[in-house]
Scaffold this motif. Sequence first.
Motif, PDB file in Angstrom:
ATOM      1  N   TRP A 112       0.815  -1.215   0.000  1.00 25.69           N
ATOM      2  CA  TRP A 112       0.000   0.000   0.000  1.00 25.69           C
ATOM      3  C   TRP A 112       0.854   1.272   0.000  1.00 25.69           C
ATOM      4  O   TRP A 112       0.332   2.375  -0.154  1.00 25.69           O
ATOM      5  CB  TRP A 112      -0.906   0.005   1.238  1.00 25.69           C
ATOM      6  CG  TRP A 112      -0.271  -0.632   2.441  1.00 25.69           C
ATOM      7  CD1 TRP A 112      -0.436  -1.928   2.866  1.00 25.69           C
ATOM      8  CD2 TRP A 112       0.655  -0.038   3.353  1.00 25.69           C
ATOM      9  NE1 TRP A 112       0.326  -2.169   3.990  1.00 25.69           N
ATOM     10  CE2 TRP A 112       1.008  -1.025   4.309  1.00 25.69           C
ATOM     11  CE3 TRP A 112       1.206   1.228   3.466  1.00 25.69           C
ATOM     12  CZ2 TRP A 112       1.897  -0.779   5.353  1.00 25.69           C
ATOM     13  CZ3 TRP A 112       2.108   1.483   4.497  1.00 25.69           C
ATOM     14  CH2 TRP A 112       2.441   0.487   5.416  1.00 25.69           C
ATOM     15  N   SER A 164      -7.199   3.178  -4.721  1.00 21.37           N
ATOM     16  CA  SER A 164      -6.297   2.182  -4.148  1.00 21.37           C
ATOM     17  C   SER A 164      -7.056   0.942  -3.700  1.00 21.37           C
ATOM     18  O   SER A 164      -8.145   1.058  -3.135  1.00 21.37           O
ATOM     19  CB  SER A 164      -5.542   2.772  -2.949  1.00 21.37           C
ATOM     20  OG  SER A 164      -4.724   1.800  -2.330  1.00 21.37           O
ATOM     21  N   PRO A 165      -6.487  -0.238  -3.922  1.00 23.62           N
ATOM     22  CA  PRO A 165      -7.090  -1.465  -3.373  1.00 23.62           C
ATOM     23  C   PRO A 165      -6.763  -1.653  -1.904  1.00 23.62           C
ATOM     24  O   PRO A 165      -7.142  -2.653  -1.305  1.00 23.62           O
ATOM     25  CB  PRO A 165      -6.444  -2.564  -4.232  1.00 23.62           C
ATOM     26  CG  PRO A 165      -5.118  -2.008  -4.608  1.00 23.62           C
ATOM     27  CD  PRO A 165      -5.325  -0.526  -4.779  1.00 23.62           C
ATOM     28  N   PHE A 166      -6.067  -0.675  -1.326  1.00 23.18           N
ATOM     29  CA  PHE A 166      -5.679  -0.721   0.082  1.00 23.18           C
ATOM     30  C   PHE A 166      -6.262   0.486   0.823  1.00 23.18           C
ATOM     31  O   PHE A 166      -6.811   1.402   0.223  1.00 23.18           O
ATOM     32  CB  PHE A 166      -4.156  -0.719   0.211  1.00 23.18           C
ATOM     33  CG  PHE A 166      -3.482  -1.803  -0.573  1.00 23.18           C
ATOM     34  CD1 PHE A 166      -3.485  -3.113  -0.122  1.00 23.18           C
ATOM     35  CD2 PHE A 166      -2.858  -1.524  -1.787  1.00 23.18           C
ATOM     36  CE1 PHE A 166      -2.869  -4.122  -0.851  1.00 23.18           C
ATOM     37  CE2 PHE A 166      -2.239  -2.514  -2.525  1.00 23.18           C
ATOM     38  CZ  PHE A 166      -2.248  -3.819  -2.055  1.00 23.18           C
ATOM     39  N   ASP A 185      -6.601  -1.808   9.221  1.00 26.71           N
ATOM     40  CA  ASP A 185      -6.794  -2.920   8.293  1.00 26.71           C
ATOM     41  C   ASP A 185      -6.431  -2.428   6.905  1.00 26.71           C
ATOM     42  O   ASP A 185      -7.238  -1.813   6.204  1.00 26.71           O
ATOM     43  CB  ASP A 185      -8.246  -3.395   8.335  1.00 26.71           C
ATOM     44  CG  ASP A 185      -8.506  -4.550   7.358  1.00 26.71           C
ATOM     45  OD1 ASP A 185      -7.538  -5.047   6.759  1.00 26.71           O
ATOM     46  OD2 ASP A 185      -9.680  -4.934   7.197  1.00 26.71           O
ATOM     47  N   ALA A 186      -5.191  -2.689   6.498  1.00 25.62           N
ATOM     48  CA  ALA A 186      -4.679  -2.141   5.241  1.00 25.62           C
ATOM     49  C   ALA A 186      -5.336  -2.754   4.018  1.00 25.62           C
ATOM     50  O   ALA A 186      -5.229  -2.204   2.915  1.00 25.62           O
ATOM     51  CB  ALA A 186      -3.170  -2.332   5.169  1.00 25.62           C
ATOM     52  N   GLY A 187      -6.044  -3.867   4.164  1.00 26.19           N
ATOM     53  CA  GLY A 187      -6.620  -4.542   3.018  1.00 26.19           C
ATOM     54  C   GLY A 187      -7.956  -4.007   2.551  1.00 26.19           C
ATOM     55  O   GLY A 187      -8.535  -4.534   1.602  1.00 26.19           O
ATOM     56  N   THR A 188      -8.473  -2.970   3.188  1.00 26.33           N
ATOM     57  CA  THR A 188      -9.754  -2.382   2.793  1.00 26.33           C
ATOM     58  C   THR A 188      -9.548  -1.353   1.687  1.00 26.33           C
ATOM     59  O   THR A 188      -8.839  -0.368   1.889  1.00 26.33           O
ATOM     60  CB  THR A 188     -10.434  -1.705   3.999  1.00 26.33           C
ATOM     61  OG1 THR A 188     -10.604  -2.641   5.052  1.00 26.33           O
ATOM     62  CG2 THR A 188     -11.786  -1.130   3.596  1.00 26.33           C
ATOM     63  N   PRO A 189     -10.147  -1.527   0.510  1.00 35.98           N
ATOM     64  CA  PRO A 189      -9.953  -0.563  -0.587  1.00 35.98           C
ATOM     65  C   PRO A 189     -10.489   0.824  -0.216  1.00 35.98           C
ATOM     66  O   PRO A 189     -11.560   0.944   0.391  1.00 35.98           O
ATOM     67  CB  PRO A 189     -10.761  -1.168  -1.740  1.00 35.98           C
ATOM     68  CG  PRO A 189     -10.890  -2.617  -1.403  1.00 35.98           C
ATOM     69  CD  PRO A 189     -10.978  -2.674   0.092  1.00 35.98           C
TER      70      PRO A 189
END
Length: 260
Positions: A112, A164-166, A185-189
């Motif tokens: 990210w 961003s997808p992050f 939670d870095a995985g949340t777009p």
Amino acid sequence: MPLEEELSSYAARFAAALIDPGRATPSLVTGPNGKAAVRRYNVYRNNVTVSLIDALAAIYPAVQRITGVEFFRAMARFHVRASPPTSPLLLDYGRDFPAFIETYEYACAMPWLADVARIERAWLDAYHAADAAPLSRDVLALVPPERLADVVFTAHPAAGIVRSPFAAVTIFAANRGGEMPGRIDAGTPEDALITRPGMDVVVRHLPEGGAVFLTNLMSGQPLGDAAASALQSSPGFDIAANVAGMIEAGAFTSINFGEA
């Protein structure tokens, strides 16, 4: 050779090895009495590199805070060697730094990070963009309902979008402030809208479908077409909330009805 051409040739040869420490000092660089000036040139070469690294640190403070100073400066040094400046304006330097981060082996554990850098670059561009009065909601309110779908918007010079997808917006915000960020939670777009409706640059987290909607509006699509695209990509898209949000953010300056 005319003096102007001679000076230009000297400058080109002098600068050729400045960024690459593996290249020998140009033979034309001499000190007093014609002696070699390797040490003096190396000092100058180091100062140039340090200045460019400092410029990147000033442009990307959140990235530096995330990685730590030592990691950032090592990464920036590799970037400086790979991408020397092409403009005398340090403000323009480092536009390709986010793309470099994506390819930097030691940053692969932070996928990210490049998008955070893109938001920082957009922030700086917005800060230096031309002044313009943002569109008033009163102007849009004067449009007859039957013509709203045909309205075309003119983007504010400072407005920009980063997708961003992050969780790049949250990570950016957490690392541009003075407080220590909590767990994210870095995985949340997340998509960002960057604007400067007044004196201050503002980064907003766009709602579902907002980035598609605004990107299309900024490219010149009429309101109806942009909304249809947003609904197709995100069935939960709320057109009223997004129009209100973009007006509040100062993302546009005026409206018209296109060529029709």
